[in-house]
Write a protein that holds these residues in place. Structure first.
Motif, PDB file in Angstrom:
ATOM      1  N   GLN A 143       1.115  -1.664  -0.434  1.00 34.01           N
ATOM      2  CA  GLN A 143      -0.105   0.115  -0.077  1.00 34.01           C
ATOM      3  C   GLN A 143       0.949   1.358  -0.124  1.00 34.01           C
ATOM      4  N   GLU A 144       0.565   2.171  -0.321  1.00 33.99           N
ATOM      5  CA  GLU A 144       1.509   3.441  -0.420  1.00 33.99           C
ATOM      6  C   GLU A 144       0.476   4.323  -0.044  1.00 33.99           C
ATOM      7  N   ASP A 145       0.912   5.429   0.533  1.00 34.00           N
ATOM      8  CA  ASP A 145       0.046   7.005   0.917  1.00 34.00           C
ATOM      9  C   ASP A 145       1.302   7.974   0.296  1.00 34.00           C
ATOM     10  N   LEU A 146       0.706   8.651  -0.787  1.00 37.28           N
ATOM     11  CA  LEU A 146       1.557   9.657  -1.149  1.00 37.28           C
ATOM     12  C   LEU A 146       0.625  11.133  -1.733  1.00 37.28           C
ATOM     13  N   THR A 147      -0.028  11.316  -0.315  1.00 41.77           N
ATOM     14  CA  THR A 147      -0.527  12.532  -0.047  1.00 41.77           C
ATOM     15  C   THR A 147       0.447  13.475  -0.007  1.00 41.77           C
ATOM     16  N   ASP A 148       1.158  13.692   1.301  1.00 41.29           N
ATOM     17  CA  ASP A 148       2.160  14.710   1.652  1.00 41.29           C
ATOM     18  C   ASP A 148       2.810  14.834   0.811  1.00 41.29           C
ATOM     19  N   ASP A 149       2.944  16.233   0.361  1.00 40.71           N
ATOM     20  CA  ASP A 149       3.917  16.639   0.260  1.00 40.71           C
ATOM     21  C   ASP A 149       5.413  16.822  -0.140  1.00 40.71           C
ATOM     22  N   GLU A 150       5.813  16.717   1.337  1.00 41.32           N
ATOM     23  CA  GLU A 150       6.732  15.711   1.930  1.00 41.32           C
ATOM     24  C   GLU A 150       7.222  14.891   1.620  1.00 41.32           C
ATOM     25  N   TRP A 151       6.372  14.652   3.144  1.00 37.72           N
ATOM     26  CA  TRP A 151       7.365  12.732   2.652  1.00 37.72           C
ATOM     27  C   TRP A 151       6.212  12.028   2.704  1.00 37.72           C
ATOM     28  N   CYS A 152       6.288  11.303   2.100  1.00 31.41           N
ATOM     29  CA  CYS A 152       5.018  10.118   1.349  1.00 31.41           C
ATOM     30  C   CYS A 152       5.608   8.334   1.900  1.00 31.41           C
ATOM     31  N   PHE A 153       4.675   7.359   2.271  1.00 29.11           N
ATOM     32  CA  PHE A 153       4.909   5.926   2.759  1.00 29.11           C
ATOM     33  C   PHE A 153       4.476   5.040   1.959  1.00 29.11           C
ATOM     34  N   ILE A 154       4.990   3.755   1.950  1.00 29.48           N
ATOM     35  CA  ILE A 154       4.727   2.683   1.385  1.00 29.48           C
ATOM     36  C   ILE A 154       4.406   1.710   2.704  1.00 29.48           C
ATOM     37  N   TYR A 155       3.330   0.746   2.554  1.00 25.82           N
ATOM     38  CA  TYR A 155       3.393  -0.281   4.200  1.00 25.82           C
ATOM     39  C   TYR A 155       3.324  -1.488   3.365  1.00 25.82           C
ATOM     40  N   PRO A 156       3.440  -2.820   3.938  1.00 23.28           N
ATOM     41  CA  PRO A 156       3.215  -3.897   3.453  1.00 23.28           C
ATOM     42  C   PRO A 156       1.794  -4.113   3.482  1.00 23.28           C
ATOM     43  N   ASN A 157       1.474  -5.201   2.376  1.00 23.84           N
ATOM     44  CA  ASN A 157       0.250  -5.266   1.851  1.00 23.84           C
ATOM     45  C   ASN A 157      -0.161  -6.124   3.765  1.00 23.84           C
ATOM     46  N   SER A 158      -1.228  -5.908   4.502  1.00 22.16           N
ATOM     47  CA  SER A 158      -1.730  -6.038   5.614  1.00 22.16           C
ATOM     48  C   SER A 158      -1.968  -7.133   6.251  1.00 22.16           C
ATOM     49  N   THR A 159      -1.527  -7.673   4.953  1.00 17.03           N
ATOM     50  CA  THR A 159      -2.663  -9.854   5.309  1.00 17.03           C
ATOM     51  C   THR A 159      -0.331 -10.577   4.981  1.00 17.03           C
ATOM     52  N   THR A 160      -0.485 -10.268   4.716  1.00 16.32           N
ATOM     53  CA  THR A 160       1.315 -11.154   4.175  1.00 16.32           C
ATOM     54  C   THR A 160       2.615 -10.281   5.021  1.00 16.32           C
ATOM     55  N   GLY A 161       2.782  -8.988   4.573  1.00 17.71           N
ATOM     56  CA  GLY A 161       3.689  -8.334   5.933  1.00 17.71           C
ATOM     57  C   GLY A 161       4.679  -8.619   4.341  1.00 17.71           C
ATOM     58  N   TRP A 162       5.879  -7.588   4.649  1.00 19.17           N
ATOM     59  CA  TRP A 162       6.609  -7.551   3.262  1.00 19.17           C
ATOM     60  C   TRP A 162       7.473  -9.261   3.361  1.00 19.17           C
ATOM     61  N   PRO A 163       7.853  -9.579   2.392  1.00 21.39           N
ATOM     62  CA  PRO A 163       8.769 -10.342   2.441  1.00 21.39           C
ATOM     63  C   PRO A 163       9.638 -11.388   3.061  1.00 21.39           C
ATOM     64  N   GLY A 164      10.587 -11.835   3.260  1.00 20.56           N
ATOM     65  CA  GLY A 164      11.406 -12.066   3.531  1.00 20.56           C
ATOM     66  C   GLY A 164      12.537 -12.426   2.822  1.00 20.56           C
ATOM     67  N   VAL A 165      14.306 -11.084   2.683  1.00 22.25           N
ATOM     68  CA  VAL A 165      15.238 -11.316   1.920  1.00 22.25           C
ATOM     69  C   VAL A 165      16.763 -12.353   1.974  1.00 22.25           C
ATOM     70  N   ASP A 166      16.823 -12.518   1.393  1.00 26.36           N
ATOM     71  CA  ASP A 166      18.431 -13.201   1.668  1.00 26.36           C
ATOM     72  C   ASP A 166      19.353 -11.989   2.604  1.00 26.36           C
ATOM     73  N   SER A 167      20.063 -12.869   3.560  1.00 26.06           N
ATOM     74  CA  SER A 167      20.340 -12.246   5.026  1.00 26.06           C
ATOM     75  C   SER A 167      21.610 -11.967   4.647  1.00 26.06           C
ATOM     76  N   ASN A 168      22.308 -12.465   3.190  1.00 31.55           N
ATOM     77  CA  ASN A 168      24.001 -12.324   3.424  1.00 31.55           C
ATOM     78  C   ASN A 168      23.589 -10.990   1.849  1.00 31.55           C
ATOM     79  N   ALA A 169      22.717 -10.614   1.597  1.00 34.24           N
ATOM     80  CA  ALA A 169      22.874 -10.219   0.343  1.00 34.24           C
ATOM     81  C   ALA A 169      22.692  -8.350   1.359  1.00 34.24           C
ATOM     82  N   VAL A 170      23.440  -7.954   0.425  1.00 31.24           N
ATOM     83  CA  VAL A 170      23.890  -6.528   1.519  1.00 31.24           C
ATOM     84  C   VAL A 170      23.103  -5.588  -0.323  1.00 31.24           C
ATOM     85  N   ASN A 171      22.164  -4.683   0.998  1.00 29.04           N
ATOM     86  CA  ASN A 171      21.404  -3.749  -0.513  1.00 29.04           C
ATOM     87  C   ASN A 171      20.301  -4.456  -0.733  1.00 29.04           C
TER      88      ASN A 171
END
Length: 195
Positions: A143-171
């Motif tokens: 989900q995204e909140d792009l309504t603020d002219d100064e700061w905007c935010f993104i949020y994970p899907n409320s049912t699944t959250g952010w996915p896991g990432v490779d813990s050995n990967a940089v960036n």
């Protein structure tokens, strides 16, 4: 554009003021100084963007993080004497009330018009792409909140959250988005006058 935490992918194709506007302002009618005056426009624009921590005209940028925020965390831009970087901290330590939503990621740079996509390296080491409401291929991964002219935010899907990432990967996470007013004509007059 050189806000340290942001990597420019596709720069703006224009500046907030034109060469003719700058020449008119300083009352120069000849062309011998055009190259120099244009370099001053570039330098003044870069300085003003650094000072305001905003990108003025539509630019494709990316931020990189080692992981997505976990439950109870949020990601935001931090500052230090040498520059800025992204840091994941507890949601209740965030400054803006809107930013305290669990697992939110702050998108700096000013007016954000669209999230192009979010790329990441999954736990198996394979590249993946998330898509959301304003992605080049619209989706429902976040989900995204792009309504603020100064700061905007993104949020994970409320049912699944952010996915896991490779813990050995940089960036392991790259968020690619559009920031800045659509055209030079949309930049506030006060910014143009300052430049």
């Amino acid at each position: 554009m050189s806000i340290v935490a942001l990597r420019t992918i596709t720069p703006a194709t224009e500046y907030p003021i034109t060469l003719s506007e700058a020449k008119s302002h300083i009352r120069i009618t000849y062309t011998a100084e055009d190259t120099y005056i244009q370099s001053l426009i570039v330098a003044a624009t870069d300085w003003a963007q650094q000072f305001t921590r905003r990108i003025f005209i539509d630019t494709q940028v990316g931020i990189r993080m080692d992981r997505f925020p976990a439950s109870g965390d949020a990601a935001e831009l931090q500052g230090d004497p040498q520059g800025q970087w992204f840091y994941i901290r507890r949601s209740m330590q965030r400054k803006k009330e809107a930013a305290k939503r669990d697992q939110s990621i702050l998108l700096p740079g000013g007016f954000v018009s669209a999230i192009n996509d979010i790329d990441y390296i999954d736990v198996a080491g394979a590249p993946q792409t998330l898509t959301g409401p304003t992605s080049a291929a619209p989706g429902t991964d976040y989900q995204e909140d792009l309504t603020d002219d100064e700061w905007c935010f993104i949020y994970p899907n409320s049912t699944t959250g952010w996915p896991g990432v490779d813990s050995n990967a940089v960036n392991a996470v790259l968020i690619d988005y559009q920031v800045g007013w659509p055209t030079r004509d949309d930049v506030p007059e006060s910014i143009c006058q300052a430049i």
